[in-house]
Design a protein around this motif. Sequence first.
Motif: not given
Length: 395
Positions: A12, A208, A210-211, A213, A318, A320, A325, A339
């Motif tokens: 990423g 890494a 982002g969405s 991951s 991204p 969570s 993070p 991420t």
Amino acid sequence: MSSRTSDVLVVGGGIIGLVTAWRAAQRGFTTAVLDPEPGGGAAQVAAGMLAAVTELHHGEQTLLALNLASAHRYPDFAAELTDLTGHDLGYRRSGTLAVALDADDRAHLRELHALQRESGLASEWLSGRECRRLEPMLAPGVRGGLRVDGDHQVDPRRLAAALVAACERAGVTFHREWAERLIVVRERAAGAVTRAGTELAAGQVVLAAGSLSGRLAGVPRDVLPPVRPVKGQVLRLTVPERAAPFLTRTVRAVVRGSHVYLVPRENGELVVGATSEEQGWDTTVTAGGVYELLRDAHELVPGITELPLTETRAGLRPGSPDNAPLLGPSALDGLLLATGHYRNGVLLTPVTGDALAHALATGELPEEARPFTPRRFSAAPAALPARAALSELPA
Ligand code: GLY
């Protein structure tokens, strides 16, 4: 199948992957980045508000500490990148004004102000008239606002380009391809295979992406980060020279429950964002999204209807489970995560680079980043660190 070896492979190449690769290379690791378009991704859409204070939420004190740590690092971080690469990041310390248009918004802002004060953060309550004195383009109906001089902005597109240049200068290798799957050898992450079938061996792998991951094949199910895409539609308008200065700082508000912000850049760009939609992987710009953003922005700053609309775009944050993070070593040896930055990726870029470089070198997160271990989602409840809010709605 060919094979190349590096100490660290970052899967990423958005701003989080790039800052990780750059900092890793500075520590002496041979480093590679796997991404079809380094510097692309959400940074091409994001407005770049560094909004630790104005995006504060109840229950997110742990995340606030990380956000502030990163915000404090921004001046040196930006100066270092600019000195190294010659790129101006558009880092602008012009502050933010969060305003209220009706009694409900004003009550909401008053609550935010109280929370900021409890948290020791600097913000000043202004009357509607005082808000308009600062920003004459504001609607006459503005009922009051919060002046937050410490919330700044950076241009994420310039940041991404500077990080690519910094990585190149630091000797990072770019593999401009999609990642197909993680390689795991004897229960340890050992590299990745690209979609073209190239095997990239590495001593440590940082996920890494982002969405995306949570979707890399080969990652054991209990190690996959619980990230999901949260769509944001964003508009770009242009302020002609004759209309400048249109706004001198970021202006934002909650209008009928939706957050809207206007971020003016020195080059005349005015970024208006953003929707927050749980629509899976869809990145369509919709008439409804554009309409709502323009409608809400127009209520705040009626003069925007005169400006050329130059770009519409949607990106994926991204998200969570706790809006914070996932940083550092995962439950799989050799695999680290960077991420789940959700609404704060641009703000958290400096601290993420530092935390991941430290973790790659020592196997442990620095103190400030420890609450953000990915293990918080798999540990027994008693072992969970103080956490960011699970219940808060997105800002
Ligand atoms: N932090 C701004 C956004 O995510 O829209």
